[in-house]
Every structure is written in structure tokens, then in C-alpha cells.
Design an enzyme around this catalytic site. Structure first.
Site, mmCIF file in Angstrom:
data_model
loop_
_atom_site.group_PDB
_atom_site.id
_atom_site.type_symbol
_atom_site.label_atom_id
_atom_site.label_comp_id
_atom_site.label_asym_id
_atom_site.label_seq_id
_atom_site.Cartn_x
_atom_site.Cartn_y
_atom_site.Cartn_z
ATOM 1 N N GLY A 51 0.800 -1.229 0.000
ATOM 2 C CA GLY A 51 0.000 0.000 0.000
ATOM 3 C C GLY A 51 0.828 1.271 0.000
ATOM 4 O O GLY A 51 0.475 2.267 -0.642
ATOM 5 N N ASN A 52 1.975 1.248 0.727
ATOM 6 C CA ASN A 52 2.765 2.489 0.854
ATOM 7 C C ASN A 52 3.526 2.845 -0.425
ATOM 8 O O ASN A 52 4.108 3.918 -0.508
ATOM 9 C CB ASN A 52 3.725 2.400 2.043
ATOM 10 N N LYS A 85 1.810 -12.367 4.118
ATOM 11 C CA LYS A 85 3.096 -12.243 3.407
ATOM 12 C C LYS A 85 3.950 -13.483 3.656
ATOM 13 O O LYS A 85 4.522 -14.057 2.725
ATOM 14 C CB LYS A 85 3.849 -10.985 3.858
ATOM 15 N N LYS A 106 -3.236 -9.519 -2.066
ATOM 16 C CA LYS A 106 -2.326 -9.430 -3.216
ATOM 17 C C LYS A 106 -1.053 -10.246 -3.027
ATOM 18 O O LYS A 106 -0.455 -10.686 -4.012
ATOM 19 C CB LYS A 106 -1.995 -7.963 -3.537
HETATM 20 P P1 ADP Z 1 1.147 -3.805 2.738
HETATM 21 O O1 ADP Z 1 0.272 -2.680 2.352
HETATM 22 O O2 ADP Z 1 2.536 -3.651 2.249
HETATM 23 O O3 ADP Z 1 0.563 -5.144 2.403
HETATM 24 P P2 ADP Z 1 0.560 -4.314 5.549
HETATM 25 O O4 ADP Z 1 0.184 -3.190 6.432
HETATM 26 O O5 ADP Z 1 -0.495 -5.256 5.114
HETATM 27 O O6 ADP Z 1 1.342 -3.701 4.321
HETATM 28 O O7 ADP Z 1 1.701 -5.180 6.261
HETATM 29 C C1 ADP Z 1 2.923 -4.583 6.707
HETATM 30 C C2 ADP Z 1 2.855 -4.298 8.201
HETATM 31 O O8 ADP Z 1 2.953 -5.503 8.948
HETATM 32 C C3 ADP Z 1 3.985 -3.469 8.751
HETATM 33 O O9 ADP Z 1 3.705 -2.105 8.644
HETATM 34 C C4 ADP Z 1 4.042 -3.888 10.226
HETATM 35 O O10 ADP Z 1 3.425 -2.906 11.034
HETATM 36 C C5 ADP Z 1 3.195 -5.131 10.295
HETATM 37 N N1 ADP Z 1 3.771 -6.261 11.013
HETATM 38 C C6 ADP Z 1 3.045 -7.122 11.742
HETATM 39 N N2 ADP Z 1 3.801 -8.079 12.266
HETATM 40 C C7 ADP Z 1 5.061 -7.851 11.840
HETATM 41 C C8 ADP Z 1 6.293 -8.526 12.061
HETATM 42 N N3 ADP Z 1 6.360 -9.638 12.781
HETATM 43 N N4 ADP Z 1 7.401 -8.015 11.487
HETATM 44 C C9 ADP Z 1 7.334 -6.904 10.733
HETATM 45 N N5 ADP Z 1 6.189 -6.212 10.500
HETATM 46 C C10 ADP Z 1 5.059 -6.680 11.043
HETATM 47 MG MG MG Z 2 -1.345 -5.957 3.176
#
Ligand code: ADP
Ligand code: MG
Length: 303
Positions: free
Chosen positions: A10-11, A265, A203
Site C-alpha cells: 500500500g505504501n 506475506k 495481493k
Molecule cells: P502492505 O500494504 O505492504 O501489504 P501491511 O500493512 O499489510 O502492508 O503489512 C505490513 C505491516 O505488517 C507493517 O507495517 C508492520 O506494522 C506489520 N507487522 C506485523 N507483524 C510484523 C512482524 N512480525 N514483522 C514486521 N512487520 C510486522
Molecule cells: Mg497488506
């Protein structure tokens, strides 16, 4: 050539605290796309992307008036493949020109639909946050890490219908393919008919499935953290550099990666490596190139 799938989070389009204007999205895209243009020298590239904020905005726009008929969610997902595909393509075009590769590289956005199971329990348990986050609750909204957001069903991707077209383009060489936008347009198969369903597919899981189907070598998931952590956000947080599939499964079961953010992920990475992928990386949008050179990110390997 090595096939690399890069899943943009998303970012890549909207940064924390931004409204998500078109100008902001174009500006933000410059960061990953300039690196991807460079990487197209060494890899056959497939770019995938999310659409949570964008599809939620389209839903709100159509709810703002009763003077035009409303589109179902799967049609809005298709619209986001178009709008984001356009922004990625035109940024890519400029970045390729900047490094003198615009004559050699060809690119295309492929409208992608993805088969889901009509019996998927996700249809009765909406989990995928879309649209803006609010400080206060609203009806039908749930609390997420980013605030109160609307949630919709997110069934698992079973098959990417356009995998043959994408694979053929990879075989031709020189093509950059943008596909599986917003996780793909969710469809179910009814006899000989494909019908769209109201959902938003994850995604990262869709990218992993596409990787499996086209025989990609590397899956790189670009998000807003440089590395994956154990005990994320806690005093004993520890960032991971190299993780085997079995370790990744163990950490996932121990609850280190929550559903809706890091969970899918890591799940995507595990699926990809178990189905023939060679390398998988999770890193930040800024570090895509460094991570491929093993100078950043969390690297997952088979065994
Ligand atoms: P995207 O839009 O890239 O899919 P998400 O918000 O869905 O992003 O996922 C990324 C987020 O996951 C990070 O911003 C972080 O806050 C969170 N997160 C949760 N658990 C973890 C972890 N164990 N290690 C790193 N990030 C984590
Ligand atoms: Mg996501």
C-alpha cells in the site's frame, strides 16, 4: 532470464497520513519504480500491487450519490487495476527513458481474474480492510492497526486465469508485466461461466500463486518495514535476516505474524518456496534493489 515478481504494498502509492491524491500516488511510485526500471536489466519482471485504499475510495465515491447505478465490488477491483496500472505504466515509462531503456523494454498491464472457492469460509468472515482509516468506529467497520476501517471478504486465490498470457510474455523476453492488481478480480466458476464475486483477494497470496503458475524464480514483497521481526513492536523484538521454510512455519504458528498484515506475506512466501520458487524476500519499498543484492530485507530459503 530469472523471473522476479515484485509485490508492491500500500505504501508504494499512499504513505501513512496522506489523503491519497493522484499527485501523491504518482510521487510515491517513483521510489519503487525507479529501482524496478534498473532491475529490468537483470530480471524478467512481473509487478503486482495492492488496492485496499483505492477500492475503498471508489466504494465511497459511488455511495456519495444515488443518481448513478452502483457497481459491484469486483467491478471496482477491475477499475483499480486500470487506474493503478496506468500510474505504474506511465511512471515506468519515464524511468526507463531516464536510463535509456525505453526502446528495449515493453510493458503491459494485464487485467487479471482469479478463481476463488464459493465455499471459502472467508465469505462469512470479512477480514480485508479497505478504504480510509478513522479514529472513531462506524457501522460495519472494525478496528485495525491503522484505525477503524471497513472490512470485506478475502477468499484465497485458487488459480490466476491469465497465467498463460503472462508466461508467454516472460518467454518472449524484454517484457515487464503488471498483473494481479488488488489481488485480482475475484471470480467463481459456475459450469462454463465465470461470475465475479464481491470480495478483495490478498495481493501477496495472489502474487505467490501467480509465481507458482508461471514458474517464477524470486518473489519479493515490498512493504513499509525493512525486515520481518519476531515479537514485533515489543521490547524483545528481533529482526530476521535469513529464515528457512520450517522456521517460517514455526514462527507463523507461534503467532508472530498477524492476519491481514505480515501473516499473508509469510504465508505467500512459504507457498511460493514449497511450489518451486527459489528465493523469497520481504523488505521495504526503498530497499528493493539492496535486498536483491542481499544488503537488506528478510530472506527466506527452502529446507
Ligand atoms: P502492505 O500494504 O505492504 O501489504 P501491511 O500493512 O499489510 O502492508 O503489512 C505490513 C505491516 O505488517 C507493517 O507495517 C508492520 O506494522 C506489520 N507487522 C506485523 N507483524 C510484523 C512482524 N512480525 N514483522 C514486521 N512487520 C510486522
Ligand atoms: Mg497488506
Amino acid at each position: 532470464m530469472t523471473i522476479l515478481i515484485v509485490a508492491l504494498g500500500g505504501n508504494a502509492l499512499i504513505r501513512f497520513g496522506e489523503e491519497g491524491t493522484t499527485e501523491e500516488q504518482f510521487r510515491n511510485l517513483r521510489v519503487p519504480i525507479s529501482q524496478l526500471a534498473e532491475l529490468s536489466k537483470d530480471f524478467s519482471l512481473i509487478i503486482t500491487h495492492g488496492n485496499g485504499p483505492q477500492v475503498g475510495m471508489l466504494l465511497m465515491q459511488q455511495e456519495a450519490t444515488s443518481e448513478v447505478s452502483k457497481r459491484p465490488l469486483q467491478v471496482l477491483v477491475a477499475e483499480t487495476q486500470g487506474q493503478i496500472g496506468y500510474m505504474i505504466e506511465s511512471t515506468l515509462d519515464e524511468e526507463l527513458m531516464r536510463i535509456g531503456l525505453d526502446e528495449e523494454r515493453l510493458f503491459i498491464t494485464v487485467l487479471t481474474y482469479v478463481k476463488v472457492d464459493p465455499q471459502d469460509p472467508a465469505f462469512h468472515n470479512p477480514t480485508k480492510p479497505i478504504g480510509p482509516a478513522y479514529d472513531e468506529p462506524k457501522p460495519g467497520y472494525v478496528q485495525t492497526a491503522k484505525g477503524w476501517r471497513r472490512v470485506v471478504p478475502s477468499p484465497k486465490p485458487k488459480k490466476i486465469y491469465q497465467w498463460r498470457e503472462i508466461k508467454r510474455l516472460m518467454e518472449l523476453g524484454g517484457w515487464i508485466v503488471i498483473a494481479c492488481g488488488g489481488g485480482g478480480i475475484p471470480v467463481i466458476k459456475e459450469g462454463k461461466r465465470l461470475s465475479g464475486v464481491e470480495a478483495v483477494i490478498d495481493k501477496d497470496l495472489a502474487s505467490s500463486k501467480l509465481g507458482e503458475q508461471v514458474g517464477a524464480d524470486i518473489l519479493l514483497i515490498a512493504t513499509d518495514v525493512e525486515k520481518v521481526a519476531l515479537h514485533y513492536g515489543k521490547p524483545n523484538q528481533r529482526f530476521l535476516e535469513r529464515v528457512s521454510i520450517s522456521e517460517a512455519k514455526k514462527y507463523l504458528n507461534e503467532g508472530h505474524f498477524p492476519p491481514g498484515s505480515m501473516g499473508p506475506k509469510v504465508e505467500a512466501v512459504i507457498n511460493f518456496l514449497e511450489k518451486g520458487g527459489k528465493r523469497a524476500i520481504i523488505t521495504s519499498i526503498e530497499k528493493i534493489k539492496d535486498a536483491l543484492e542481499e544488503k537488506a530485507g528478510t530472506h527466506f530459503y527452502v529446507k
